[in-house]
Design a protein around this motif. Structure first.
Motif, PDB file in Angstrom:
ATOM      1  N   PHE A 129       0.570  -1.200  -0.080  1.00  0.00           N
ATOM      2  CA  PHE A 129      -0.102   0.109   0.063  1.00  0.00           C
ATOM      3  C   PHE A 129       1.081   1.472   0.076  1.00  0.00           C
ATOM      4  CE2 PHE A 129      -2.376   3.233   1.945  1.00  0.00           C
ATOM      5  CZ  PHE A 129      -3.503   3.572   1.416  1.00  0.00           C
ATOM      6  N   ILE A 130       1.866   1.166   0.806  1.00  0.00           N
ATOM      7  CA  ILE A 130       2.718   2.549   1.058  1.00  0.00           C
ATOM      8  C   ILE A 130       3.513   2.714  -0.320  1.00  0.00           C
ATOM      9  CG2 ILE A 130       4.801   3.338   2.275  1.00  0.00           C
ATOM     10  CD1 ILE A 130       3.552   2.124   4.900  1.00  0.00           C
ATOM     11  N   SER A 131       4.033   1.669  -0.830  1.00  0.00           N
ATOM     12  CA  SER A 131       4.966   1.639  -1.963  1.00  0.00           C
ATOM     13  C   SER A 131       4.174   2.248  -3.047  1.00  0.00           C
ATOM     14  CB  SER A 131       5.514   0.205  -2.209  1.00  0.00           C
ATOM     15  OG  SER A 131       6.391  -0.180  -1.565  1.00  0.00           O
ATOM     16  N   THR A 141       2.854   6.003  -7.196  1.00  0.00           N
ATOM     17  CA  THR A 141       1.737   6.304  -8.005  1.00  0.00           C
ATOM     18  C   THR A 141       0.693   7.412  -7.661  1.00  0.00           C
ATOM     19  OG1 THR A 141       0.544   4.578  -7.524  1.00  0.00           O
ATOM     20  CG2 THR A 141       2.064   4.258  -9.308  1.00  0.00           C
ATOM     21  N   GLY A 142       0.881   7.457  -6.091  1.00  0.00           N
ATOM     22  CA  GLY A 142      -0.276   8.326  -5.502  1.00  0.00           C
ATOM     23  C   GLY A 142      -1.603   7.565  -5.251  1.00  0.00           C
ATOM     24  N   PHE A 143      -2.671   8.202  -5.200  1.00  0.00           N
ATOM     25  CA  PHE A 143      -4.000   7.722  -4.824  1.00  0.00           C
ATOM     26  C   PHE A 143      -4.568   7.057  -6.212  1.00  0.00           C
ATOM     27  CE2 PHE A 143      -3.978  10.168  -0.966  1.00  0.00           C
ATOM     28  CZ  PHE A 143      -4.601   9.227  -0.125  1.00  0.00           C
ATOM     29  N   GLY A 144      -4.942   6.129  -6.226  1.00  0.00           N
ATOM     30  CA  GLY A 144      -5.377   5.404  -7.428  1.00  0.00           C
ATOM     31  C   GLY A 144      -5.790   3.755  -7.234  1.00  0.00           C
ATOM     32  N   ILE A 159      -6.381  -0.523  -3.923  1.00  0.00           N
ATOM     33  CA  ILE A 159      -7.506  -1.188  -3.728  1.00  0.00           C
ATOM     34  C   ILE A 159      -6.978  -2.529  -3.255  1.00  0.00           C
ATOM     35  CG2 ILE A 159      -9.691  -2.306  -4.352  1.00  0.00           C
ATOM     36  CD1 ILE A 159      -9.896   0.191  -6.038  1.00  0.00           C
ATOM     37  N   LEU A 160      -6.088  -3.232  -4.005  1.00  0.00           N
ATOM     38  CA  LEU A 160      -5.735  -4.585  -3.710  1.00  0.00           C
ATOM     39  C   LEU A 160      -5.113  -4.883  -2.195  1.00  0.00           C
ATOM     40  CD1 LEU A 160      -5.831  -7.383  -4.733  1.00  0.00           C
ATOM     41  CD2 LEU A 160      -3.563  -6.942  -6.064  1.00  0.00           C
ATOM     42  N   PRO A 161      -4.114  -4.300  -2.252  1.00  0.00           N
ATOM     43  CA  PRO A 161      -3.434  -4.304  -0.772  1.00  0.00           C
ATOM     44  C   PRO A 161      -4.644  -4.166   0.442  1.00  0.00           C
ATOM     45  CG  PRO A 161      -2.121  -2.883  -2.152  1.00  0.00           C
ATOM     46  CD  PRO A 161      -3.570  -3.104  -2.917  1.00  0.00           C
ATOM     47  N   VAL A 162      -5.419  -3.272   0.149  1.00  0.00           N
ATOM     48  CA  VAL A 162      -6.507  -2.829   1.289  1.00  0.00           C
ATOM     49  C   VAL A 162      -7.572  -4.110   1.254  1.00  0.00           C
ATOM     50  CG1 VAL A 162      -8.371  -1.553   2.099  1.00  0.00           C
ATOM     51  CG2 VAL A 162      -6.232  -0.549   1.263  1.00  0.00           C
ATOM     52  N   VAL A 163      -7.872  -4.524   0.497  1.00  0.00           N
ATOM     53  CA  VAL A 163      -8.641  -5.797   0.292  1.00  0.00           C
ATOM     54  C   VAL A 163      -8.136  -7.010   0.705  1.00  0.00           C
ATOM     55  CG1 VAL A 163     -10.174  -7.230  -1.224  1.00  0.00           C
ATOM     56  CG2 VAL A 163     -10.169  -5.024  -1.609  1.00  0.00           C
ATOM     57  N   LEU A 164      -6.907  -7.322   0.272  1.00  0.00           N
ATOM     58  CA  LEU A 164      -6.105  -8.407   0.944  1.00  0.00           C
ATOM     59  C   LEU A 164      -6.086  -8.263   2.499  1.00  0.00           C
ATOM     60  CD1 LEU A 164      -3.611  -9.054  -2.023  1.00  0.00           C
ATOM     61  CD2 LEU A 164      -5.469 -10.514  -1.294  1.00  0.00           C
ATOM     62  N   MET A 165      -5.516  -7.198   2.785  1.00  0.00           N
ATOM     63  CA  MET A 165      -5.655  -6.922   4.370  1.00  0.00           C
ATOM     64  C   MET A 165      -6.797  -7.339   5.229  1.00  0.00           C
ATOM     65  SD  MET A 165      -3.295  -6.187   6.552  1.00  0.00           S
ATOM     66  CE  MET A 165      -2.693  -5.442   7.803  1.00  0.00           C
TER      67      MET A 165
END
Length: 125
Positions: A85-87, A92-95, A99-105
């Protein structure tokens, strides 16, 4: 207990497929290597991630492993998703990449909570 078991295996199975099987099958592709380079990491870092993800995924689905091993495995995946998420945020900024790292978390947390419930239920027997 049955509901907890079903939720645990669905979420943990999703982690196995998405973080173990898919990286093992696609981690060597040029697209995956370009993704790692895009984030500013060296190519060997992507190879390390694939190895760790496959090992971690297998550890999550092996029954009766010591609790500490599973907890460290969950922690490793948590570090991975937070770092992803941080990387992506920094590069790339918000985009949509965020979503994927948040959903996986979220899936990982659900799996972990169910693991804890199952472990406590086993201790109560």
């Amino acid at each position: 207990m049955k509901k907890t078991t079903i939720i645990f295996w669905i979420t943990t199975g999703f982690i196995l497929l998405f973080e173990g099987v898919m990286p093992a099958l696609t981690g060597h592709t040029e697209l995956a290597k370009e993704g790692i380079r895009h984030l500013g990491y060296p190519e060997y870092f992507g190879t390390m991630l694939v190895v760790y993800k496959v090992i971690g995924s297998v550890l999550l689905v092996i029954p009766n492993l010591p609790r500490k091993v599973k907890e460290w495995t969950y922690a490793g995946f948590g570090f991975d998703f937070i770092s992803a998420f941080i990387s992506h945020l920094v590069v790339t900024g918000f985009g949509p990449e965020l979503i994927l790292p948040v959903v996986l978390m979220v899936i990982l947390v659900i799996s972990y909570l169910q693991f804890q419930k199952l472990h406590e239920a086993r201790l109560a027997l």
